[in-house]
Design a protein around this motif. Sequence first.
Motif, PDB file in Angstrom:
ATOM      1  N   CYS A  11       0.855  -1.187   0.000  1.00  0.00           N
ATOM      2  CA  CYS A  11       0.000   0.000   0.000  1.00  0.00           C
ATOM      3  C   CYS A  11       0.891   1.236   0.000  1.00  0.00           C
ATOM      4  CB  CYS A  11      -0.901  -0.017   1.227  1.00  0.00           C
ATOM      5  SG  CYS A  11      -1.879   1.490   1.415  1.00  0.00           S
ATOM      6  N   PRO A  12       0.654   2.183  -0.899  1.00  0.00           N
ATOM      7  CA  PRO A  12       1.490   3.384  -0.938  1.00  0.00           C
ATOM      8  C   PRO A  12       1.288   4.311   0.267  1.00  0.00           C
ATOM      9  CG  PRO A  12      -0.309   3.579  -2.503  1.00  0.00           C
ATOM     10  CD  PRO A  12      -0.360   2.179  -1.948  1.00  0.00           C
ATOM     11  N   ILE A  13       0.245   4.077   1.035  1.00  0.00           N
ATOM     12  CA  ILE A  13      -0.045   4.945   2.175  1.00  0.00           C
ATOM     13  C   ILE A  13       0.563   4.390   3.463  1.00  0.00           C
ATOM     14  CG2 ILE A  13      -1.893   5.973   3.561  1.00  0.00           C
ATOM     15  CD1 ILE A  13      -3.541   5.630   0.818  1.00  0.00           C
ATOM     16  N   CYS A  14       0.207   3.134   3.800  1.00  0.00           N
ATOM     17  CA  CYS A  14       0.660   2.560   5.069  1.00  0.00           C
ATOM     18  C   CYS A  14       1.789   1.547   4.908  1.00  0.00           C
ATOM     19  CB  CYS A  14      -0.504   1.912   5.806  1.00  0.00           C
ATOM     20  SG  CYS A  14      -1.102   0.370   5.044  1.00  0.00           S
ATOM     21  N   HIS A  19      -4.062  -7.262  -1.012  1.00  0.00           N
ATOM     22  CA  HIS A  19      -4.713  -8.525  -1.337  1.00  0.00           C
ATOM     23  C   HIS A  19      -5.490  -8.344  -2.630  1.00  0.00           C
ATOM     24  CE1 HIS A  19      -3.549  -9.895   2.618  1.00  0.00           C
ATOM     25  NE2 HIS A  19      -3.855  -8.663   3.018  1.00  0.00           N
ATOM     26  N   TYR A  20      -5.339  -9.298  -3.521  1.00  0.00           N
ATOM     27  CA  TYR A  20      -5.959  -9.221  -4.845  1.00  0.00           C
ATOM     28  C   TYR A  20      -7.400  -9.693  -4.788  1.00  0.00           C
ATOM     29  CZ  TYR A  20      -6.698 -10.096  -9.831  1.00  0.00           C
ATOM     30  OH  TYR A  20      -7.183 -10.101 -11.115  1.00  0.00           O
ATOM     31  N   ASP A  21      -8.319  -8.851  -5.228  1.00  0.00           N
ATOM     32  CA  ASP A  21      -9.730  -9.204  -5.377  1.00  0.00           C
ATOM     33  C   ASP A  21      -9.962  -9.458  -6.862  1.00  0.00           C
ATOM     34  OD1 ASP A  21     -12.476  -9.369  -5.638  1.00  0.00           O
ATOM     35  OD2 ASP A  21     -12.889  -7.634  -4.374  1.00  0.00           O
ATOM     36  N   LYS A  22      -9.973 -10.729  -7.226  1.00  0.00           N
ATOM     37  CA  LYS A  22     -10.080 -11.110  -8.633  1.00  0.00           C
ATOM     38  C   LYS A  22     -11.401 -10.662  -9.243  1.00  0.00           C
ATOM     39  CE  LYS A  22      -9.448 -15.002 -11.707  1.00  0.00           C
ATOM     40  NZ  LYS A  22      -9.068 -16.411 -11.822  1.00  0.00           N
ATOM     41  N   ALA A  23     -12.494 -10.785  -8.489  1.00  0.00           N
ATOM     42  CA  ALA A  23     -13.822 -10.434  -9.004  1.00  0.00           C
ATOM     43  C   ALA A  23     -13.909  -8.958  -9.390  1.00  0.00           C
ATOM     44  CB  ALA A  23     -14.893 -10.780  -7.970  1.00  0.00           C
ATOM     45  N   ALA A  24     -13.339  -8.089  -8.557  1.00  0.00           N
ATOM     46  CA  ALA A  24     -13.396  -6.646  -8.813  1.00  0.00           C
ATOM     47  C   ALA A  24     -12.162  -6.141  -9.560  1.00  0.00           C
ATOM     48  CB  ALA A  24     -13.549  -5.893  -7.492  1.00  0.00           C
ATOM     49  N   ASP A  25     -11.153  -6.996  -9.715  1.00  0.00           N
ATOM     50  CA  ASP A  25      -9.882  -6.617 -10.333  1.00  0.00           C
ATOM     51  C   ASP A  25      -9.292  -5.400  -9.626  1.00  0.00           C
ATOM     52  OD1 ASP A  25      -7.884  -7.357 -12.091  1.00  0.00           O
ATOM     53  OD2 ASP A  25      -8.590  -6.043 -13.682  1.00  0.00           O
ATOM     54  N   GLU A  26      -9.130  -5.548  -8.308  1.00  0.00           N
ATOM     55  CA  GLU A  26      -8.596  -4.485  -7.467  1.00  0.00           C
ATOM     56  C   GLU A  26      -7.594  -5.067  -6.483  1.00  0.00           C
ATOM     57  OE1 GLU A  26     -12.325  -1.442  -6.902  1.00  0.00           O
ATOM     58  OE2 GLU A  26     -12.307  -3.222  -5.631  1.00  0.00           O
ATOM     59  N   LEU A  27      -6.707  -4.215  -6.002  1.00  0.00           N
ATOM     60  CA  LEU A  27      -5.819  -4.563  -4.905  1.00  0.00           C
ATOM     61  C   LEU A  27      -6.357  -3.883  -3.657  1.00  0.00           C
ATOM     62  CD1 LEU A  27      -2.342  -4.217  -6.624  1.00  0.00           C
ATOM     63  CD2 LEU A  27      -3.562  -6.314  -6.056  1.00  0.00           C
ATOM     64  N   ILE A  28      -6.578  -4.662  -2.611  1.00  0.00           N
ATOM     65  CA  ILE A  28      -7.221  -4.178  -1.396  1.00  0.00           C
ATOM     66  C   ILE A  28      -6.198  -4.016  -0.281  1.00  0.00           C
ATOM     67  CG2 ILE A  28      -8.989  -4.679   0.348  1.00  0.00           C
ATOM     68  CD1 ILE A  28     -10.173  -4.333  -2.453  1.00  0.00           C
ATOM     69  N   CYS A  29      -6.227  -2.855   0.372  1.00  0.00           N
ATOM     70  CA  CYS A  29      -5.474  -2.636   1.602  1.00  0.00           C
ATOM     71  C   CYS A  29      -6.492  -2.723   2.734  1.00  0.00           C
ATOM     72  CB  CYS A  29      -4.788  -1.268   1.608  1.00  0.00           C
ATOM     73  SG  CYS A  29      -3.968  -0.933   3.191  1.00  0.00           S
ATOM     74  N   ARG A  30      -6.396  -3.780   3.526  1.00  0.00           N
ATOM     75  CA  ARG A  30      -7.358  -3.976   4.627  1.00  0.00           C
ATOM     76  C   ARG A  30      -7.182  -2.924   5.722  1.00  0.00           C
ATOM     77  NH1 ARG A  30      -6.053 -10.223   4.671  1.00  0.00           N
ATOM     78  NH2 ARG A  30      -7.392 -10.895   2.969  1.00  0.00           N
ATOM     79  N   GLY A  31      -5.936  -2.535   5.976  1.00  0.00           N
ATOM     80  CA  GLY A  31      -5.660  -1.565   7.036  1.00  0.00           C
ATOM     81  C   GLY A  31      -6.277  -0.201   6.765  1.00  0.00           C
ATOM     82  N   ASP A  32      -6.124   0.285   5.548  1.00  0.00           N
ATOM     83  CA  ASP A  32      -6.662   1.600   5.176  1.00  0.00           C
ATOM     84  C   ASP A  32      -8.056   1.514   4.571  1.00  0.00           C
ATOM     85  OD1 ASP A  32      -4.395   3.099   5.973  1.00  0.00           O
ATOM     86  OD2 ASP A  32      -3.382   2.600   4.096  1.00  0.00           O
ATOM     87  N   GLU A  57     -18.948  -2.912   3.586  1.00  0.00           N
ATOM     88  CA  GLU A  57     -18.350  -3.749   2.538  1.00  0.00           C
ATOM     89  C   GLU A  57     -17.403  -4.772   3.160  1.00  0.00           C
ATOM     90  OE1 GLU A  57     -16.331  -3.136  -1.846  1.00  0.00           O
ATOM     91  OE2 GLU A  57     -16.846  -1.404  -0.633  1.00  0.00           O
ATOM     92  N   GLU A  58     -17.627  -6.024   2.780  1.00  0.00           N
ATOM     93  CA  GLU A  58     -16.816  -7.129   3.294  1.00  0.00           C
ATOM     94  C   GLU A  58     -15.414  -7.060   2.702  1.00  0.00           C
ATOM     95  OE1 GLU A  58     -15.931 -10.538   5.443  1.00  0.00           O
ATOM     96  OE2 GLU A  58     -17.792  -9.404   5.505  1.00  0.00           O
ATOM     97  N   VAL A  59     -14.411  -7.224   3.547  1.00  0.00           N
ATOM     98  CA  VAL A  59     -13.024  -7.277   3.092  1.00  0.00           C
ATOM     99  C   VAL A  59     -12.611  -8.731   3.150  1.00  0.00           C
ATOM    100  CG1 VAL A  59     -10.665  -6.512   3.492  1.00  0.00           C
ATOM    101  CG2 VAL A  59     -12.550  -4.962   3.942  1.00  0.00           C
ATOM    102  N   SER A  60     -12.470  -9.327   1.975  1.00  0.00           N
ATOM    103  CA  SER A  60     -12.156 -10.754   1.856  1.00  0.00           C
ATOM    104  C   SER A  60     -10.854 -11.092   2.549  1.00  0.00           C
ATOM    105  CB  SER A  60     -12.084 -11.135   0.389  1.00  0.00           C
ATOM    106  OG  SER A  60     -11.567 -12.425   0.238  1.00  0.00           O
ATOM    107  N   ARG A  61     -10.795 -12.251   3.176  1.00  0.00           N
ATOM    108  CA  ARG A  61      -9.577 -12.739   3.820  1.00  0.00           C
ATOM    109  C   ARG A  61      -8.802 -13.681   2.917  1.00  0.00           C
ATOM    110  NH1 ARG A  61      -8.207  -9.299   7.535  1.00  0.00           N
ATOM    111  NH2 ARG A  61      -9.991  -8.678   8.716  1.00  0.00           N
ATOM    112  N   ALA A  62      -9.257 -13.859   1.697  1.00  0.00           N
ATOM    113  CA  ALA A  62      -8.567 -14.778   0.780  1.00  0.00           C
ATOM    114  C   ALA A  62      -7.430 -14.106   0.071  1.00  0.00           C
ATOM    115  CB  ALA A  62      -9.555 -15.324  -0.241  1.00  0.00           C
TER     116      ALA A  62
END
Length: 62
Positions: A11-14, A19-32, A57-62
């Motif tokens: 994450c460029p912030i923290c 974590h890669y969310d394949k369905a949304a094609d996004e990279l998720i930072c759980r902390g921020d 919004e659910e933050v996937s643990r996968a």
Amino acid sequence: MDKRLLDILVCPICKGPLHYDKAADELICRGDRLAFPIRDGIPVMLEEEARALAPEEEVSRA
């Protein structure tokens, strides 16, 4: 998403893991609670391009 690339991106912030969310094609930072888009196979790691995750919004643990 290339596993090797995902292993080195943070994450460029923290500077936390992403974590890669394949369905949304996004990279998720759980902390921020931010989602960074992937456009044409390239992660857009700019804070102003990130989408804030809604509180419910659910933050996937996968």
